[in-house]
Motif scaffolding. Structure first.
Motif, mmCIF file in Angstrom:
data_model
loop_
_atom_site.group_PDB
_atom_site.id
_atom_site.type_symbol
_atom_site.label_atom_id
_atom_site.label_comp_id
_atom_site.label_asym_id
_atom_site.label_seq_id
_atom_site.Cartn_x
_atom_site.Cartn_y
_atom_site.Cartn_z
ATOM 1 N N ILE A 200 0.841 -1.193 0.000
ATOM 2 C CA ILE A 200 0.000 0.000 0.000
ATOM 3 C C ILE A 200 0.879 1.245 0.000
ATOM 4 C CG2 ILE A 200 -0.188 0.238 2.524
ATOM 5 C CD1 ILE A 200 -3.234 0.804 2.057
ATOM 6 N N ASP A 201 0.341 2.362 -0.505
ATOM 7 C CA ASP A 201 1.090 3.614 -0.580
ATOM 8 C C ASP A 201 0.792 4.533 0.597
ATOM 9 O OD1 ASP A 201 -1.512 4.211 -1.262
ATOM 10 O OD2 ASP A 201 -1.034 5.331 -3.089
ATOM 11 N N THR A 202 0.558 3.955 1.766
ATOM 12 C CA THR A 202 0.325 4.699 3.008
ATOM 13 C C THR A 202 1.266 4.153 4.085
ATOM 14 O OG1 THR A 202 -1.325 3.217 4.004
ATOM 15 C CG2 THR A 202 -2.124 4.811 2.365
ATOM 16 N N PRO A 203 1.289 4.768 5.293
ATOM 17 C CA PRO A 203 2.208 4.308 6.326
ATOM 18 C C PRO A 203 1.896 2.933 6.897
ATOM 19 C CG PRO A 203 1.561 6.582 6.734
ATOM 20 C CD PRO A 203 0.664 6.059 5.662
ATOM 21 N N SER A 204 0.682 2.413 6.665
ATOM 22 C CA SER A 204 0.290 1.155 7.298
ATOM 23 C C SER A 204 -0.839 0.516 6.505
ATOM 24 C CB SER A 204 -0.179 1.418 8.732
ATOM 25 O OG SER A 204 -0.759 0.277 9.314
ATOM 26 N N ILE A 205 -0.889 -0.813 6.516
ATOM 27 C CA ILE A 205 -2.023 -1.472 5.866
ATOM 28 C C ILE A 205 -3.306 -1.277 6.668
ATOM 29 C CG2 ILE A 205 -0.658 -3.161 4.584
ATOM 30 C CD1 ILE A 205 -1.321 -5.222 6.745
ATOM 31 N N ASP A 206 -3.207 -1.002 7.969
ATOM 32 C CA ASP A 206 -4.372 -0.590 8.764
ATOM 33 C C ASP A 206 -4.492 0.926 8.704
ATOM 34 O OD1 ASP A 206 -5.824 -2.762 10.431
ATOM 35 O OD2 ASP A 206 -3.721 -3.329 10.593
ATOM 36 N N PHE A 207 -5.723 1.432 8.705
ATOM 37 C CA PHE A 207 -5.901 2.880 8.620
ATOM 38 C C PHE A 207 -5.377 3.561 9.881
ATOM 39 C CE2 PHE A 207 -9.325 2.109 11.387
ATOM 40 C CZ PHE A 207 -10.134 3.215 11.616
ATOM 41 N N GLY A 208 -5.135 4.868 9.779
ATOM 42 C CA GLY A 208 -4.440 5.594 10.840
ATOM 43 C C GLY A 208 -5.058 5.525 12.213
ATOM 44 N N GLN A 209 -6.381 5.431 12.282
ATOM 45 C CA GLN A 209 -7.067 5.433 13.571
ATOM 46 C C GLN A 209 -7.228 4.038 14.174
ATOM 47 O OE1 GLN A 209 -8.612 8.289 15.536
ATOM 48 N NE2 GLN A 209 -6.705 8.837 14.484
ATOM 49 N N SER A 210 -6.655 3.028 13.544
ATOM 50 C CA SER A 210 -6.771 1.674 14.086
ATOM 51 C C SER A 210 -6.109 1.569 15.460
ATOM 52 C CB SER A 210 -6.114 0.673 13.131
ATOM 53 O OG SER A 210 -6.132 -0.624 13.683
ATOM 54 N N GLN A 211 -6.771 0.861 16.350
ATOM 55 C CA GLN A 211 -6.237 0.635 17.688
ATOM 56 C C GLN A 211 -5.728 -0.790 17.872
ATOM 57 O OE1 GLN A 211 -6.136 3.282 20.024
ATOM 58 N NE2 GLN A 211 -6.692 4.392 18.157
ATOM 59 N N THR A 212 -6.196 -1.720 17.031
ATOM 60 C CA THR A 212 -5.861 -3.133 17.209
ATOM 61 C C THR A 212 -5.072 -3.720 16.037
ATOM 62 O OG1 THR A 212 -7.991 -3.799 16.261
ATOM 63 C CG2 THR A 212 -7.881 -3.518 18.661
ATOM 64 N N PHE A 213 -4.923 -2.965 14.952
ATOM 65 C CA PHE A 213 -4.155 -3.424 13.779
ATOM 66 C C PHE A 213 -4.613 -4.811 13.322
ATOM 67 C CE2 PHE A 213 -1.580 -0.480 16.254
ATOM 68 C CZ PHE A 213 -1.244 0.465 15.287
ATOM 69 N N GLU A 214 -5.927 -4.945 13.205
ATOM 70 C CA GLU A 214 -6.506 -6.253 12.914
ATOM 71 C C GLU A 214 -6.142 -6.759 11.516
ATOM 72 O OE1 GLU A 214 -10.830 -8.578 13.004
ATOM 73 O OE2 GLU A 214 -10.697 -6.493 13.679
#
Length: 266
Positions: A200-214
């Motif tokens: 992905i072209d973002t900092p994380s495959i989980d969105f920024g507000q994720s708390q659990t990185f599911e």
């Protein structure tokens, strides 16, 4: 298909030289396309997770020596997760592959690019790519493919405020992170279809507000690695490109700096 392509490369590489004196073998095959670099350089502008150590380069020498020759050397230091990098499955799944254990076959292969730039523009910074969107996209033959998500977020690099949603560092920055990612139901959808890696072209495959990185947990439990902060996805076709994603081989690592490139045939 990918096995046939690899076989074709090997057969071509072993073929005799062209009697006309032109390129032959693998060189001839690669002459019909172009390489695209999907990596950002590592320097003082490289964006890291707000709680991670940023990239540092210490110049040891950049001068002509007493013996008369020029000599350049540097020391580098950085966290595993920053810039264009690999997330190894062990990053969020105990006992799964570390950086050095990921089979090369999972880091090299045909890519499928899913363009969600219009959805992100409409949905905003906290947009999540869902399984419903993937289902509606009619993606075919995903087993063994490397799936890359183009959100358009790369156009914000290296502006930390626009790319991360904050210029803060440390734990206080984490609640302020805003960028698109992959919804856990999409992660399960990809896992069930046997993809070999996700980027992905973002900092994380989980969105920024994720708390659990599911989404991390889902994919990594299945030993599916991820590539984050991937650059220049707008230069790739939806299908047909061939990706080579080789991270620094860190023994026992949870990730590492990544040089990822793609070959696009004519």
């Amino acid at each position: 298909m990918r096995r046939l392509l690899l076989l074709g490369w090997l057969v071509a590489a072993c073929a005799p030289a062209s009697p006309a004196g032109g390129p032959s073998g693998l060189a001839a095959l690669l002459a019909t396309g172009a390489w695209v670099d999907l990596s950002y350089p590592f320097d003082s502008t490289t964006i890291y997770w707000p709680t991670a150590q940023p990239f540092r380069l210490e110049v040891v020498s950049a001068q002509r020596t007493a013996a008369g020759f020029y000599y350049a050397a540097n020391n580098i230091a950085a966290a595993e997760h920053g810039g264009t990098h690999l997330d190894a499955p062990v990053h969020f799944a105990e006992g799964k592959h570390s950086t050095d254990q990921i089979p090369l076959d999972q880091l090299i292969g045909e890519s499928v690019v899913v363009d969600v730039t219009s959805q992100v523009t409409a949905g905003g910074a906290d947009y999540q790519i869902t399984s419903q969107l993937l289902e509606a996209a009619g993606l075919d033959s995903l087993p063994g493919k490397i799936v890359l998500f183009r959100t358009g977020w790369g156009s914000r690099w290296p502006d930390r405020a626009r790319y991360l949603g904050t210029t803060l560092t440390g734990p206080a920055a984490v609640p302020q992170l805003h960028f698109p990612g992959i919804h856990p139901n999409a992660a399960r959808w990809l896992r069930d279809r046997g993809v070999k890696a996700v980027g992905i072209d973002t900092p994380s495959i989980d969105f920024g507000q994720s708390q659990t990185f599911e989404s991390h947990q889902v994919l990594f439990a299945a030993n599916i690695p991820a590539f984050e902060n991937v650059a220049h996805l707008d230069r790739l076709p939806t299908t047909g490109a061939y990706v080579v994603a080789l991270p620094m081989k860190i023994g026992g690592g949870s990730g590492g700096p990544l040089r990822i490139v793609a070959w696009i045939p004519d």
